[in-house]
Design an enzyme around this catalytic site. Structure first.
Site: not given
Ligand code: FRU
Length: 487
Positions: A46-47, A106-107, A177
């Protein structure tokens, strides 16, 4: 295998990686694999995280679940490139191996200062000692963690900067984040947040040394705008301060906010001395993308001074799907885009380096009489209209982009796996720049004033234009990215 709520050490990952050789071979054979986008070898992406350029090398980290295509425990994967054409898959760098991030690295983002890259990310913690947690206002910890690196590959010990207790009292457990902006000798960190009344906002923290942080201020919309704001990014672009963020839970309004979650940009003339700002009405928030699969982008300034954005070509919680899951993988990053400001709004253009992917050029002139057609699957097309009253552009077999009465509509026909149509309103259609990969489309409209990013699963190539329009179309075949492995 990866257990969602267990710590994962680097050694665990390496053992499992060795055991997944045959899965990687299977996934590599999937015809839906993309050719010029970064994807996970297997599993879920993902991110984009920690984007930066350091001593010439671009570092692109990302949220990564290495073996489960539906996404479970997150760590940071890592690609590097010097030219955005050839990349190295460096393998994961940050693992959920500590008390502060055991349920997900996480991000987060990178901030280069002198000879060091400083990373700030959220360590996710879920509690299981009681069964009445709602995981919104209870049962969850969001830790802000710092690590540093002298090269982008080797990292210092994890340093816990802030826990949930350090955030304002009216916040839910959802604060995450971190991204840094520097003003003179001061550093500010923005974090996405959900308050106890389920309103999305930005929290700001201040530091003089990147190590000690204190709550500073908050940025809130005029009227509530979604229940949670994720992935904030505050930066200066062409002399204008902008805030990009991803509000969750904004209701659809006409052709706007059609996706389950949004990615928006807004002018933000934040006055750091007086802690004051003006924010436009919610109706003036810019939607950064009009397609089905765009979320959680991050920007950074490279050594040439360009503000580059890379997004996640995917979105959480959507009701449409990706058949790639059956082949053991899901999602990708967008192509990198250079940002500028035009009339107070962000415009996005593919970075110049993408031109080096071209291998052959076909130029067609189209008018009321002459129609052009090609069956390329992997292409870049540049369309310049002399006039366009209406048109239908077929982008792949059964997939169209049409313009009529000021509305530009992307229609995925039978090939969207649940994705249907998305629109943007335009005063005039002047030009299009389209990047078609095997199972994705990125469409830049009128010099990047609007963009549509989407996954699409039509396997037949077709490119044709029809309608009350004239102009030229340049079509380029594209070569795939070169992606090597770190030895
Ligand atoms: C966005 C998110 C962030 C989080 C991450 C977890 O897509 O939900 O807010 O840090 O993905 O994978």
């Amino acid at each position: 295998m990866f257990k969602k709520y267990n710590k994962v050490l680097k050694e665990d990952y390496e053992k499992w990686y060795a055991e997944h050789e045959s899965d990687r071979e299977e996934t590599a054979k999937d015809p839906m694999r993309l050719k010029f986008h970064l994807m996970p070898k297997t599993g879920w992406l993902n991110d984009p995280n920690g984007l930066c350029q350091f001593h010439g090398t671009y570092h692109i980290y990302y949220q990564y679940t290495p073996f489960e295509p539906t996404g479970e425990l997150k760590l940071w994967g890592h690609y590097t490139t010097k030219d955005f054409i050839s990349y190295i898959d460096e393998g994961p760098v940050l693992f959920p191996d500590s008390e502060f991030d055991a349920h997900g690295v996480y991000s987060g983002s990178a901030f280069v200062k002198g000879d060091t890259i400083h990373y700030f990310y959220t360590g996710n913690i879920k509690c299981f000692d009681r069964d009445d947690y709602d995981y919104i206002n209870s049962g969850r910890g969001s830790n802000t963690i710092h690590v540093a690196s002298k090269d982008g590959y080797h990292f210092s010990e994890k340093d816990l900067l802030m826990t949930t207790d350090d955030y304002p009292e009216d916040m839910s457990c959802h604060v995450r984040d971190p991204k840094i902006i520097r003003r003179g000798d001061d550093y500010y960190m923005v974090q996405g947040a959900r308050d106890i009344d389920s309103h999305g906002l930005i929290l700001m923290f201040h530091s003089k040394d990147l190590s000690h942080w204190e709550y500073f201020d908050r940025i809130v919309p005029k009227e509530p705008f979604g229940y949670m704001w994720e992935c904030p990014d505050l930066f200066e672009l062409d002399g204008q301060m902008m805030l990009i963020t991803c509000p969750q839970g904004v209701e659809p309004k006409g052709i706007d906010y059609q996706n389950v979650h949004q990615c928006t940009a807004v002018k933000m003339d934040y006055d750091f001395e007086n802690k004051s700002y003006e924010i436009c009405d919610n109706s003036e928030f810019q939607q950064l993308d009009r397609g089905f699969d765009f979320y959680a982008p991050q920007t950074f300034e490279d050594e040439k001074g360009r503000r580059i954005l890379i997004g996640w070509m995917g979105i959480p919680d959507a009701d449409y799907t990706n058949p790639t899951v059956e082949h053991g993988w899901q999602h990708a990053l967008t192509i990198p885009r250079e940002l500028h400001i035009k009339d107070g709004r962000i415009i996005q253009r593919p970075i110049k380096e993408m031109e080096q992917m071209r291998k052959g050029e076909l130029i067609c002139t189209f008018s009321e009489q002459g129609r052009m057609e090609s069956n390329l699957k992997l292409y870049e097309a540049e369309v310049r209209f002399r006039h366009c009253a209406d048109m239908v552009l077929t982008l792949k077999e059964g997939v169209t982009l049409s313009y009529d009465s000021g509305l530009l509509t992307l229609d995925l026909g039978d090939f969207g796996e649940g994705r249907t149509t998305r629109c943007a309103a335009l005063d005039e259609l002047k030009d299009l720049r389209i990047f078609a990969d095997t199972t994705s489309l990125e469409i830049f409209v009128n010099g990047g004033e609007e963009v549509f990013t989407t996954r699409v699963y039509s396997s037949q190539g077709k490119l044709s234009i029809d309608g009350d329009c004239s102009g030229t179309m340049k079509i380029y075949c594209l070569r795939p990215l070169e992606i090597g492995e770190r030895e």
